[in-house]
Design a protein around this motif. Structure first.
Motif, PDB file in Angstrom:
ATOM      1  N   VAL A  12       1.122  -1.150   0.043  1.00 61.66           N
ATOM      2  CA  VAL A  12       0.064   0.172  -0.004  1.00 61.66           C
ATOM      3  C   VAL A  12       1.254   1.435  -0.463  1.00 61.66           C
ATOM      4  N   ALA A  13       0.050   2.814  -0.417  1.00 61.16           N
ATOM      5  CA  ALA A  13       1.554   3.629  -0.490  1.00 61.16           C
ATOM      6  C   ALA A  13       0.425   4.762  -0.727  1.00 61.16           C
ATOM      7  N   TRP A  14       0.477   5.995   0.139  1.00 59.36           N
ATOM      8  CA  TRP A  14       0.555   7.168  -0.469  1.00 59.36           C
ATOM      9  C   TRP A  14       0.697   7.471  -0.941  1.00 59.36           C
ATOM     10  N   LEU A  15      -0.025   8.879  -2.218  1.00 56.45           N
ATOM     11  CA  LEU A  15       1.022   9.947  -2.994  1.00 56.45           C
ATOM     12  C   LEU A  15       1.499   8.513  -4.022  1.00 56.45           C
ATOM     13  N   ASN A  16       1.233   7.866  -4.276  1.00 53.10           N
ATOM     14  CA  ASN A  16       1.738   7.587  -5.693  1.00 53.10           C
ATOM     15  C   ASN A  16       1.305   7.507  -6.969  1.00 53.10           C
ATOM     16  N   PRO A  17       2.642   7.949  -7.663  1.00 54.30           N
ATOM     17  CA  PRO A  17       2.695   8.796  -9.498  1.00 54.30           C
ATOM     18  C   PRO A  17       1.350   8.569  -9.550  1.00 54.30           C
ATOM     19  N   PHE A  18       0.540   6.150  -9.305  1.00 49.35           N
ATOM     20  CA  PHE A  18      -0.486   6.100 -10.044  1.00 49.35           C
ATOM     21  C   PHE A  18      -1.118   5.635  -9.471  1.00 49.35           C
ATOM     22  N   LEU A  19      -2.695   5.429 -10.077  1.00 54.07           N
ATOM     23  CA  LEU A  19      -3.741   4.589  -9.177  1.00 54.07           C
ATOM     24  C   LEU A  19      -3.544   3.043  -9.324  1.00 54.07           C
ATOM     25  N   LYS A  20      -3.265   1.862  -8.366  1.00 58.67           N
ATOM     26  CA  LYS A  20      -3.633   0.915  -8.422  1.00 58.67           C
ATOM     27  C   LYS A  20      -4.354   0.008  -7.488  1.00 58.67           C
ATOM     28  N   ARG A  21      -5.052  -0.892  -7.391  1.00 57.72           N
ATOM     29  CA  ARG A  21      -6.209  -1.749  -6.817  1.00 57.72           C
ATOM     30  C   ARG A  21      -6.332  -2.390  -7.548  1.00 57.72           C
ATOM     31  N   SER A  22      -5.359  -3.922  -6.890  1.00 53.94           N
ATOM     32  CA  SER A  22      -5.965  -5.325  -7.384  1.00 53.94           C
ATOM     33  C   SER A  22      -5.718  -5.799  -6.618  1.00 53.94           C
ATOM     34  N   TRP A  23      -6.027  -7.128  -7.006  1.00 57.73           N
ATOM     35  CA  TRP A  23      -5.643  -8.562  -5.602  1.00 57.73           C
ATOM     36  C   TRP A  23      -5.983  -9.450  -6.918  1.00 57.73           C
ATOM     37  N   HIS A  24      -4.282 -10.653  -7.041  1.00 56.48           N
ATOM     38  CA  HIS A  24      -3.838 -11.777  -7.567  1.00 56.48           C
ATOM     39  C   HIS A  24      -4.112 -12.617  -6.961  1.00 56.48           C
ATOM     40  N   LEU A  25      -4.689 -13.526  -7.132  1.00 58.66           N
ATOM     41  CA  LEU A  25      -5.143 -14.786  -6.605  1.00 58.66           C
ATOM     42  C   LEU A  25      -5.277 -15.464  -7.089  1.00 58.66           C
ATOM     43  N   LYS A  26      -3.970 -16.442  -6.626  1.00 52.37           N
ATOM     44  CA  LYS A  26      -2.807 -17.385  -7.631  1.00 52.37           C
ATOM     45  C   LYS A  26      -3.302 -18.552  -6.872  1.00 52.37           C
ATOM     46  N   SER A  27      -3.161 -19.906  -7.637  1.00 47.64           N
ATOM     47  CA  SER A  27      -3.679 -21.035  -7.433  1.00 47.64           C
ATOM     48  C   SER A  27      -2.939 -21.789  -8.225  1.00 47.64           C
ATOM     49  N   GLY A  28      -1.713 -22.367  -7.994  1.00 45.94           N
ATOM     50  CA  GLY A  28      -0.468 -23.377  -9.173  1.00 45.94           C
ATOM     51  C   GLY A  28      -0.214 -22.062 -10.323  1.00 45.94           C
ATOM     52  N   SER A  29      -0.098 -22.394 -11.206  1.00 46.44           N
ATOM     53  CA  SER A  29      -0.094 -21.898 -12.495  1.00 46.44           C
ATOM     54  C   SER A  29      -1.440 -20.525 -13.012  1.00 46.44           C
ATOM     55  N   GLU A  30      -2.288 -20.589 -12.102  1.00 50.61           N
ATOM     56  CA  GLU A  30      -3.747 -20.323 -12.622  1.00 50.61           C
ATOM     57  C   GLU A  30      -3.651 -18.458 -11.613  1.00 50.61           C
ATOM     58  N   GLU A  31      -4.035 -17.894 -12.296  1.00 54.38           N
ATOM     59  CA  GLU A  31      -4.584 -16.416 -11.632  1.00 54.38           C
ATOM     60  C   GLU A  31      -5.905 -16.012 -12.055  1.00 54.38           C
ATOM     61  N   THR A  32      -6.330 -15.195 -10.793  1.00 49.24           N
ATOM     62  CA  THR A  32      -7.296 -14.385 -10.834  1.00 49.24           C
ATOM     63  C   THR A  32      -7.308 -13.563 -10.511  1.00 49.24           C
ATOM     64  N   LEU A  33      -7.473 -12.135 -11.378  1.00 50.55           N
ATOM     65  CA  LEU A  33      -7.436 -10.473 -11.221  1.00 50.55           C
ATOM     66  C   LEU A  33      -8.571 -10.092 -10.768  1.00 50.55           C
ATOM     67  N   LEU A  34      -8.367  -9.886  -9.270  1.00 48.06           N
ATOM     68  CA  LEU A  34      -9.788  -8.274  -8.834  1.00 48.06           C
ATOM     69  C   LEU A  34      -9.799  -7.135  -9.753  1.00 48.06           C
ATOM     70  N   ASP A  35      -9.905  -6.452  -9.955  1.00 48.32           N
ATOM     71  CA  ASP A  35      -9.646  -5.031 -10.706  1.00 48.32           C
ATOM     72  C   ASP A  35     -10.315  -4.178  -9.936  1.00 48.32           C
TER      73      ASP A  35
END
Length: 279
Positions: free
Chosen positions: A203-226
């Motif tokens: 997490v960060a304040w005053l970041n130069p860009f906005l990013k709010r995401s989760w990467h749920l990883k199971s083995g080689s698979e990944e689900t993205l929550l944007d």
């Protein structure tokens, strides 16, 4: 649902700055009678004359028959404001973080319970489309999360930003332990785990860009929550777009129709874990 909330209830909002004004907009959409409470009288200028306005909380609680009170002030004032509401048998929801110490929050939660009054904590992201519509198939081994904000909050990036991700993690994966927190400049890195899932969060304040995401990883698979677009992308390529249900409006409706201590119990668990790391 709006019609079911009308006519019977009056709600109050303490603190009508940035977040508080968003609550007011939702009260209007829900056709709720509402009372504005803010120590800064200039905040009232943009609201109609016939809306009750108070600069003194006790005066408002004494004169208005408020059923539910929402608190959107600095976290340092959440507990004393909540106590005044609980003393008058008013159910109250406070913004996050609800307190800065476990003991303070434990005391007020116990006070609410003994008085048969509900104290709840805002968990707005649980009502986001990406959390509500998420389907977890199988074991999630690791969650990699980011909440990098352009602006600045009240306390520090951990309390103001990581709080959202910790209650989501608790909701999805159960009780957890914080193993490590490190600070590097504007960035805070959190490592935690539940029984079967590891959580790594930046997490960060005053970041130069906005990013709010989760990467749920199971083995080689990944689900993205944007969380910015409020959508889900599954490993198969399936995309679940935002369903356009307003998350703040939904949270308010849920609290008024079915108030519970569930959010406060999660908040207490988070504060207990924060106490261990003394951040």
């Amino acid at each position: 649902m709006e019609k079911a909330l009308e006519c019977v209830l009056k709600v109050g909002i303490v603190g009508i700055g940035n977040m508080g004004s968003k609550y007011v907009n939702k009260f209007r959409e829900l056709n709720l009678d509402y009372v504005l409470i803010d120590s800064n009288q200039s905040q009232f200028e943009k609201y109609p004359e016939d809306v009750p306005k108070y600069t003194d909380l006790e005066d408002a609680l004494e004169k208005e028959n408020i059923n539910f009170l929402f608190v959107a002030t600095s976290p340092t004032s959440h507990i004393p404001i909540a106590r005044k509401a609980i003393e008058r048998n008013i159910n109250v929801m406070v913004e996050k973080p609800p307190a800065l110490s476990r003991r303070d929050f434990e005391d007020i939660l116990d006070f609410a319970y003994k008085n048969n009054v509900i104290l709840a904590v805002s968990e707005i992201e649980l009502n986001s489309s990406s959390v509500r519509n998420l389907k977890i198939n199988g074991k999630v081994e690791n969650v990699e999360g980011y909440r990098l904000n352009l602006g600045k909050g009240y306390i520090n990036p951990f309390f103001d930003l990581a709080w959202h991700d910790l209650y989501i993690f608790n909701y999805l994966f159960g009780n957890f332990s914080i193993k490590k927190v490190s600070i590097e400049g504007n960035n805070v890195y959190v490592n935690a785990n539940s029984d079967n899932t590891e959580f790594n969060l930046q997490v960060a304040w005053l970041n130069p860009f906005l990013k709010r995401s989760w990467h749920l990883k199971s083995g080689s698979e990944e689900t993205l929550l944007d969380f910015v677009e409020d959508k889900i992308i599954y490993p198969s390529g399936e995309v679940v777009e935002k369903d356009n249900i307003d998350k703040l409006k939904m949270m308010i409706e849920k609290f008024i129709k079915n108030p519970s201590y569930e959010s406060s119990l999660r908040a207490l668990n988070i504060l207990k874990e924060i106490e261990k790391i003394n951040i």
